[in-house]
Design a protein around this motif. Structure first.
Motif, PDB file in Angstrom:
ATOM      1  N   ASP A  57     -41.210  10.873 -36.906  1.00  0.00           N
ATOM      2  CA  ASP A  57     -41.735  11.057 -35.553  1.00  0.00           C
ATOM      3  C   ASP A  57     -41.498  12.452 -35.010  1.00  0.00           C
ATOM      4  O   ASP A  57     -41.668  12.703 -33.827  1.00  0.00           O
ATOM      5  CB  ASP A  57     -41.076  10.049 -34.604  1.00  0.00           C
ATOM      6  N   GLU A  58     -41.098  13.379 -35.870  1.00  0.00           N
ATOM      7  CA  GLU A  58     -40.695  14.710 -35.415  1.00  0.00           C
ATOM      8  C   GLU A  58     -41.604  15.791 -36.001  1.00  0.00           C
ATOM      9  O   GLU A  58     -41.812  15.862 -37.213  1.00  0.00           O
ATOM     10  CB  GLU A  58     -39.260  14.962 -35.868  1.00  0.00           C
ATOM     11  N   TYR A  59     -42.139  16.633 -35.108  1.00  0.00           N
ATOM     12  CA  TYR A  59     -42.863  17.806 -35.595  1.00  0.00           C
ATOM     13  C   TYR A  59     -41.861  18.781 -36.189  1.00  0.00           C
ATOM     14  O   TYR A  59     -40.764  18.960 -35.657  1.00  0.00           O
ATOM     15  CB  TYR A  59     -43.628  18.502 -34.463  1.00  0.00           C
ATOM     16  N   VAL A  60     -42.234  19.410 -37.315  1.00  0.00           N
ATOM     17  CA  VAL A  60     -41.347  20.355 -37.991  1.00  0.00           C
ATOM     18  C   VAL A  60     -42.091  21.656 -38.219  1.00  0.00           C
ATOM     19  O   VAL A  60     -43.315  21.690 -38.276  1.00  0.00           O
ATOM     20  CB  VAL A  60     -40.832  19.787 -39.339  1.00  0.00           C
ATOM     21  N   ASP A  61     -41.336  22.724 -38.348  1.00  0.00           N
ATOM     22  CA  ASP A  61     -41.896  24.042 -38.636  1.00  0.00           C
ATOM     23  C   ASP A  61     -41.631  24.341 -40.103  1.00  0.00           C
ATOM     24  O   ASP A  61     -40.510  24.655 -40.484  1.00  0.00           O
ATOM     25  CB  ASP A  61     -41.265  25.096 -37.735  1.00  0.00           C
ATOM     26  N   VAL A  62     -42.665  24.233 -40.914  1.00  0.00           N
ATOM     27  CA  VAL A  62     -42.524  24.451 -42.350  1.00  0.00           C
ATOM     28  C   VAL A  62     -42.072  25.877 -42.645  1.00  0.00           C
ATOM     29  O   VAL A  62     -41.284  26.115 -43.547  1.00  0.00           O
ATOM     30  CB  VAL A  62     -43.835  24.113 -43.088  1.00  0.00           C
ATOM     31  N   ASP A  63     -42.536  26.847 -41.855  1.00  0.00           N
ATOM     32  CA  ASP A  63     -42.166  28.246 -42.065  1.00  0.00           C
ATOM     33  C   ASP A  63     -40.688  28.508 -41.811  1.00  0.00           C
ATOM     34  O   ASP A  63     -40.122  29.455 -42.335  1.00  0.00           O
ATOM     35  CB  ASP A  63     -42.990  29.171 -41.177  1.00  0.00           C
ATOM     36  N   GLU A  64     -40.052  27.677 -40.984  1.00  0.00           N
ATOM     37  CA  GLU A  64     -38.636  27.861 -40.676  1.00  0.00           C
ATOM     38  C   GLU A  64     -37.771  26.835 -41.394  1.00  0.00           C
ATOM     39  O   GLU A  64     -36.636  26.595 -41.003  1.00  0.00           O
ATOM     40  CB  GLU A  64     -38.413  27.793 -39.168  1.00  0.00           C
ATOM     41  N   ALA A  65     -38.288  26.242 -42.450  1.00  0.00           N
ATOM     42  CA  ALA A  65     -37.599  25.152 -43.135  1.00  0.00           C
ATOM     43  C   ALA A  65     -36.590  25.623 -44.169  1.00  0.00           C
ATOM     44  O   ALA A  65     -36.052  24.823 -44.916  1.00  0.00           O
ATOM     45  CB  ALA A  65     -38.621  24.231 -43.805  1.00  0.00           C
ATOM     46  N   ASP A  66     -36.322  26.912 -44.232  1.00  0.00           N
ATOM     47  CA  ASP A  66     -35.381  27.415 -45.233  1.00  0.00           C
ATOM     48  C   ASP A  66     -33.942  27.037 -44.944  1.00  0.00           C
ATOM     49  O   ASP A  66     -33.086  27.204 -45.776  1.00  0.00           O
ATOM     50  CB  ASP A  66     -35.499  28.937 -45.366  1.00  0.00           C
ATOM     51  N   GLY A  67     -33.676  26.547 -43.772  1.00  0.00           N
ATOM     52  CA  GLY A  67     -32.337  26.067 -43.481  1.00  0.00           C
ATOM     53  C   GLY A  67     -31.650  26.826 -42.390  1.00  0.00           C
ATOM     54  O   GLY A  67     -32.122  27.830 -41.895  1.00  0.00           O
ATOM     55  N   ASN A  68     -30.511  26.318 -42.023  1.00  0.00           N
ATOM     56  CA  ASN A  68     -29.714  26.946 -40.984  1.00  0.00           C
ATOM     57  C   ASN A  68     -28.782  27.968 -41.603  1.00  0.00           C
ATOM     58  O   ASN A  68     -28.874  28.273 -42.783  1.00  0.00           O
ATOM     59  CB  ASN A  68     -28.952  25.865 -40.202  1.00  0.00           C
ATOM     60  N   LYS A  69     -27.854  28.472 -40.817  1.00  0.00           N
ATOM     61  CA  LYS A  69     -26.977  29.527 -41.323  1.00  0.00           C
ATOM     62  C   LYS A  69     -26.082  29.073 -42.471  1.00  0.00           C
ATOM     63  O   LYS A  69     -25.593  29.879 -43.229  1.00  0.00           O
ATOM     64  CB  LYS A  69     -26.135  30.106 -40.188  1.00  0.00           C
ATOM     65  N   GLU A  70     -25.907  27.744 -42.634  1.00  0.00           N
ATOM     66  CA  GLU A  70     -25.133  27.247 -43.776  1.00  0.00           C
ATOM     67  C   GLU A  70     -25.997  27.134 -45.037  1.00  0.00           C
ATOM     68  O   GLU A  70     -25.503  26.785 -46.094  1.00  0.00           O
ATOM     69  CB  GLU A  70     -24.523  25.883 -43.452  1.00  0.00           C
ATOM     70  N   GLY A  71     -27.290  27.393 -44.898  1.00  0.00           N
ATOM     71  CA  GLY A  71     -28.183  27.371 -46.057  1.00  0.00           C
ATOM     72  C   GLY A  71     -28.711  26.004 -46.412  1.00  0.00           C
ATOM     73  O   GLY A  71     -29.264  25.806 -47.483  1.00  0.00           O
TER      74      GLY A  71
END
Length: 91
Positions: A57-71
């Motif tokens: 049910d959540e829209y996601v940004d595929v371009d920003e899917a590389d992860g957070n600062k923990e990788g």
């Protein structure tokens, strides 16, 4: 084989002549467009660049899917429902 369902709407469905299909899981979200491009050459430029993507049910940004600062990037899991949603306009 574990899979997730991907649903295609409007121009996305017309481009591949399908409304839904199962793809192998798990799949890193940042690999989704590459996977679809390898199956349907030209889809990235002609369809995906202007589409929204949802996982569950959540829209996601595929371009920003590389992860957070923990990788740790988002991964599409078995049983997930993914949708490719073209832009919607109203009048």
């Amino acid at each position: 084989m574990a899979t997730f369902q991907i649903h295609y709407f409007s121009i996305a469905s017309s481009y591949i002549n399908k409304n839904t299909e199962a793809l192998p899981a798990p799949l890193p979200l940042n690999r989704l467009f590459d996977t679809l491009e390898s199956r349907y050459p030209g889809i990235r430029e002609k369809v995906l660049q202007s589409c929204g993507v949802s996982v569950g049910d959540e829209y996601v940004d595929v371009d920003e899917a590389d992860g957070n600062k923990e990788g740790e990037g988002r991964v599409i899991q078995a049983g997930d429902e993914v949708a490719i949603i073209p832009p919607v306009s109203s009048g």
